[in-house]
Scaffold this active site. Structure first.
Site, short mmCIF file in Angstrom:
data_model
loop_
_atom_site.label_atom_id
_atom_site.label_comp_id
_atom_site.label_asym_id
_atom_site.label_seq_id
_atom_site.Cartn_x
_atom_site.Cartn_y
_atom_site.Cartn_z
N GLY A 204 -2.84 76.04 47.00
CA GLY A 204 -3.21 74.58 47.25
C GLY A 204 -2.48 73.94 46.22
CG ASN A 205 -1.46 70.05 47.34
OD1 ASN A 205 -2.09 69.11 47.08
ND2 ASN A 205 -1.17 70.65 48.74
NE ARG A 206 -2.71 68.56 38.86
CZ ARG A 206 -2.05 67.79 38.31
NH1 ARG A 206 -0.76 67.81 38.64
NH2 ARG A 206 -2.77 66.92 37.95
CB SER A 207 -3.12 66.31 47.18
OG SER A 207 -3.41 64.75 47.94
#
Ligand code: C5P
Length: 241
Positions: A29-32
């Site tokens: 995933g990513n940190r958005s």
């Protein structure tokens, strides 16, 4: 601000960050956080638009939004789910704002059972394959619809570009190439990093047109930034005098 200047406009907003499953319990995933996208959906609703928010793993509590009139929320997780939801909703939209941070790659295979370290040894290699570019695909489909005719103002497409570049000129160069490559009408360009842009309550953005012109800049709370982005729709869709 709730002056109704977007009344009648159907706005599709994506928010958050996609997660690409590796096995039943893990993902890439990513940190958005989804804060900017949720602020866009809230602001557009308060300004009179009919809004469909497609939320991918947002960290924001969506409960307060669920009672708003004219707002629909669809929750998704992976890029494939986001793509399906966007392609379904876009046909009923006048504008699409792709604020979600979409994974560029996903694991080639998703294990049916949890990947166990005793079967892997000291190294585990993952093969990733490219995801479809939802934003570019929407823009390409629009171009195809209008092939051979004057561009129709039926769908305004706004993309985001979160870059780690901090030099303004180099950031603009990246943004100008990206808005043309994607085929969106506008690109919301910002610098993100370990401590900026993602997961914070403030944002600093440059609004670029497809021609590469700076059509706006905004800095401040994500609601304030959302309102400046939405002004692009007001300008484009305002009834002609
Ligand atoms: O290429 P990049 O990931 O920087 O592009 C960012 C923009 O493109 C965002 O608006 C994002 O929502 C969209 N995007 C997409 N599908 C992808 C990757 C990005 O729609 N696979």
């Amino acid at each position: 601000r709730s002056n109704g200047d977007l009344a009648g406009l159907r706005v599709l907003v994506t928010a958050g960050g996609t997660r690409e499953p590796l096995d039943p319990v893990r993902y890439i995933g990513n940190r958005s956080s989804g804060k900017q996208g949720v602020a866009l959906a809230t602001a557009a609703t308060e300004r009179g638009a009919t809004v469909h928010l497609i939320a991918a793993n947002v960290e924001v509590d969506l409960a307060p939004l669920l009672g708003l009139p004219r707002l629909t929320v669809t929750r998704v997780s992976s890029t494939a789910e986001l793509a399906t939801a966007v392609h379904t909703a876009v046909v009923e939209s006048d504008a699409v704002i792709m604020a979600a941070a979409v994974a560029d790659y996903r694991p080639e295979t998703v294990a049916e059972a949890k990947i166990k370290k005793d079967s892997q040894g000291d190294r585990l290699e993952l093969t990733l394959v490219k995801n479809p570019d939802i934003l570019a695909d929407i823009a390409a489909a629009r171009a195809e619809r209008h092939a051979g005719t004057e561009p129709q103002p039926d769908l305004t497409i706004i993309g985001f570009a979160a870059e780690t570049e901090t030099d303004r000129d180099r950031l603009l160069t990246l943004g100008r190439a990206k808005v043309v490559r994607k085929g969106s009408d506008y690109l919301v360009l910002n610098t993100v990093g370990w401590s900026a842009g993602f997961a914070t309550d403030v944002n600093t953005v440059i609004l670029l047109s497809n021609a590469g012109d700076i059509v706006g800049e905004a800095s401040g709370g994500k609601r304030e930034v959302a309102d400046r982005i939405l002004d692009l729709l007001r300008l484009k869709h305002a009834p002609q005098p």
